[in-house]
Design a protein around this motif. Structure first.
Motif, PDB file in Angstrom:
ATOM      1  N   TRP A 104       0.824  -1.216   0.000  1.00 53.23           N
ATOM      2  CA  TRP A 104       0.000   0.000   0.000  1.00 53.23           C
ATOM      3  C   TRP A 104       0.856   1.263   0.000  1.00 53.23           C
ATOM      4  O   TRP A 104       0.463   2.279  -0.588  1.00 53.23           O
ATOM      5  CB  TRP A 104      -1.005  -0.023   1.157  1.00 53.23           C
ATOM      6  N   ALA A 105       2.033   1.202   0.621  1.00 56.25           N
ATOM      7  CA  ALA A 105       2.942   2.368   0.540  1.00 56.25           C
ATOM      8  C   ALA A 105       3.409   2.544  -0.899  1.00 56.25           C
ATOM      9  O   ALA A 105       3.417   3.663  -1.442  1.00 56.25           O
ATOM     10  CB  ALA A 105       4.137   2.163   1.479  1.00 56.25           C
ATOM     11  N   ALA A 106       3.766   1.453  -1.548  1.00 53.80           N
ATOM     12  CA  ALA A 106       4.238   1.526  -2.941  1.00 53.80           C
ATOM     13  C   ALA A 106       3.130   1.998  -3.872  1.00 53.80           C
ATOM     14  O   ALA A 106       3.379   2.781  -4.806  1.00 53.80           O
ATOM     15  CB  ALA A 106       4.764   0.158  -3.385  1.00 53.80           C
ATOM     16  N   MET A 107       1.894   1.550  -3.629  1.00 55.06           N
ATOM     17  CA  MET A 107       0.780   1.976  -4.491  1.00 55.06           C
ATOM     18  C   MET A 107       0.520   3.472  -4.328  1.00 55.06           C
ATOM     19  O   MET A 107       0.307   4.183  -5.297  1.00 55.06           O
ATOM     20  CB  MET A 107      -0.506   1.209  -4.148  1.00 55.06           C
ATOM     21  N   ALA A 108       0.546   3.935  -3.067  1.00 54.96           N
ATOM     22  CA  ALA A 108       0.266   5.359  -2.836  1.00 54.96           C
ATOM     23  C   ALA A 108       1.330   6.209  -3.512  1.00 54.96           C
ATOM     24  O   ALA A 108       1.028   7.253  -4.107  1.00 54.96           O
ATOM     25  CB  ALA A 108       0.211   5.642  -1.332  1.00 54.96           C
ATOM     26  N   TRP A 109       2.586   5.770  -3.443  1.00 59.33           N
ATOM     27  CA  TRP A 109       3.661   6.513  -4.116  1.00 59.33           C
ATOM     28  C   TRP A 109       3.480   6.468  -5.639  1.00 59.33           C
ATOM     29  O   TRP A 109       3.540   7.486  -6.325  1.00 59.33           O
ATOM     30  CB  TRP A 109       5.037   5.935  -3.729  1.00 59.33           C
ATOM     31  N   SER A 110       3.242   5.270  -6.150  1.00 55.60           N
ATOM     32  CA  SER A 110       3.233   5.083  -7.606  1.00 55.60           C
ATOM     33  C   SER A 110       2.031   5.750  -8.258  1.00 55.60           C
ATOM     34  O   SER A 110       2.117   6.230  -9.389  1.00 55.60           O
ATOM     35  CB  SER A 110       3.222   3.588  -7.945  1.00 55.60           C
ATOM     36  N   MET A 111       0.899   5.772  -7.546  1.00 58.54           N
ATOM     37  CA  MET A 111      -0.329   6.326  -8.130  1.00 58.54           C
ATOM     38  C   MET A 111      -0.528   7.789  -7.736  1.00 58.54           C
ATOM     39  O   MET A 111      -1.641   8.300  -7.833  1.00 58.54           O
ATOM     40  CB  MET A 111      -1.540   5.495  -7.707  1.00 58.54           C
ATOM     41  N   GLN A 112       0.534   8.470  -7.295  1.00 55.35           N
ATOM     42  CA  GLN A 112       0.426   9.917  -7.072  1.00 55.35           C
ATOM     43  C   GLN A 112       0.083  10.542  -8.431  1.00 55.35           C
ATOM     44  O   GLN A 112       0.275   9.905  -9.480  1.00 55.35           O
ATOM     45  CB  GLN A 112       1.728  10.459  -6.511  1.00 55.35           C
ATOM     46  N   PRO A 113      -0.398  11.793  -8.449  1.00 51.64           N
ATOM     47  CA  PRO A 113      -0.944  12.320  -9.698  1.00 51.64           C
ATOM     48  C   PRO A 113      -0.038  12.144 -10.930  1.00 51.64           C
ATOM     49  O   PRO A 113      -0.501  11.727 -11.991  1.00 51.64           O
ATOM     50  CB  PRO A 113      -1.178  13.803  -9.369  1.00 51.64           C
ATOM     51  N   ARG A 114       1.294  12.361 -10.793  1.00 50.81           N
ATOM     52  CA  ARG A 114       2.090  12.251 -12.027  1.00 50.81           C
ATOM     53  C   ARG A 114       2.225  10.797 -12.480  1.00 50.81           C
ATOM     54  O   ARG A 114       2.287  10.510 -13.676  1.00 50.81           O
ATOM     55  CB  ARG A 114       3.447  12.932 -11.879  1.00 50.81           C
ATOM     56  N   GLY A 115       2.226   9.861 -11.544  1.00 53.65           N
ATOM     57  CA  GLY A 115       2.281   8.440 -11.900  1.00 53.65           C
ATOM     58  C   GLY A 115       0.991   8.008 -12.578  1.00 53.65           C
ATOM     59  O   GLY A 115       1.006   7.346 -13.624  1.00 53.65           O
TER      60      GLY A 115
END
Ligand SMILES: N[C@@H](CCC(=O)N[C@@H](CS)C(=O)NCC(=O)O)C(=O)O
Length: 312
Positions: A104-115
């Motif tokens: 979930w930490a990786a998803m939150a980072w990866s799916m930030q607006p620019r991702g």
């Protein structure tokens, strides 16, 4: 050997975990691509309600959840083992942390607006909207999503800790990859696929080198198939589980033969109804029927799942 059919889609991290395990065990498998968002009518015909990705089909047996799939593949092909001694308990616990907290930490980072913008750059605007709505609906119940800034700090710390573990050995717990490596790998693999967010991994070069070693394992031997073919195979088959532990363990006061439902504890709470035909130390099995698929057995791990009597 029984024919393995993996229902998955290319960008699914948990599917990448299973694809690599199939590769590590040098297995041949059939690939059925399923939709990443609802509706998923053919998935529901096979699972009876569970909508998450991936699931493994062997004839008329459907195995839900990558943790249970890993156990099934271990039974089928014990070499190379996913649970090497003396780190067996540690590897399972580390894998569970990776499949939840790290994921979930990786998803939150990866799916930030620019991702997210990069991921959906080539898709029609409706696709991004449908994906967002689908995942928001899945995130109901007892689920708390990390705020992006908090997720970033956590992800950076986790990567440093993983890097520290790789200081003196090629894989997280030793000389060979174990279940923890496959579980830690898939959330990081998701980040690495997105150019605008992958830079976070460069802060820990030992982790990137380990990811290259993991990627080199490959996916085994793949043959394309379709959900129609998979449903026909299930209909022609008779349920016969490969899971060898069968001793009944009753933690709920629910006898075998009872009408029940099973659902995930969080993220995607769709229920699968059926008759409880096994409840062992580690998994549940439901028997259910559908006109398109006949009688199938749907298997779930105990950990992470909720078993209830069906409401009358
Ligand atoms: N605990 C499950 C988690 C599976 C999971 O959350 N998969 C994601 C995709 S990687 C998912 O189902 N997303 C929604 C979907 O595919 O419908 C497992 O280990 O298989």
């Amino acid at each position: 050997m029984a024919e393995l059919i993996l229902h998955h889609y290319n960008t699914s991290p948990f599917s990448e975990k299973v694809r690599l395990i199939l590769g590590a065990k040098k297995l041949a498998w059939k690939s059925v691509l399923i939709p990443p968002v609802m509706p998923k009518p053919d998935v529901e015909v096979l699972t009876g309600g569970y909508r998450k990705t991936p699931f493994l089909q062997i004839g008329a047996d459907i195995y839900c959840d990558s943790a249970l799939i890993a156990d099934v593949l271990e039974h089928l092909q014990p070499e190379a083992t996913l649970y090497p001694e003396p780190e067996k308990g540690m590897s399972r616990i580390l894998a569970q942390w990776a499949d939840t907290t790290l994921f979930w930490a990786a998803m939150a980072w990866s799916m930030q607006p620019r991702g997210a913008a990069e991921l959906f750059a080539k898709a029609p605007p409706e696709a991004a909207k449908a994906f967002g709505e689908d995942r928001a609906k899945m995130s109901t119940g007892n689920m708390t999503r990390l705020r992006p800034a908090d997720a970033t700090s956590a992800y950076k710390s986790y990567l440093r800790r993983l890097s520290d573990m790789l200081d003196d050995k090629p894989y997280l717990l030793g000389e060979v990859p174990c279940i923890a490596d496959f579980s830690v790998y898939h959330p990081l693999w998701y980040t690495r696929r997105i150019d605008s967010v992958r830079g976070i991994l460069d802060l820990t070069p030992a982790v990137v080198d380990w990811m290259d070693r993991m990627a080199a394992i490959g996916h085994g031997s793949i043959e394309k198939s379709s959900s129609d073919e998979a449903i026909a195979i299930a209909k022609a088959g008779t349920p016969h589980t490969l899971l060898t532990d069968s001793t009944f363990q009753d933690d709920h006061g629910i006898a075998l033969g009872t009408a029940v439902t099973i659902r995930a504890e969080s993220f995607g709470l769709e229920e699968t109804p059926g008759t409880l035909v096994a409840a062992t130390r580690t998994h549940y099995t439901l028997e259910r029927s559908h006109e398109r698929v006949g009688t199938v057995h749907v298997h779930f791990p105990r950990i992470g799942y909720v078993l209830k009597k069906a409401e009358a």
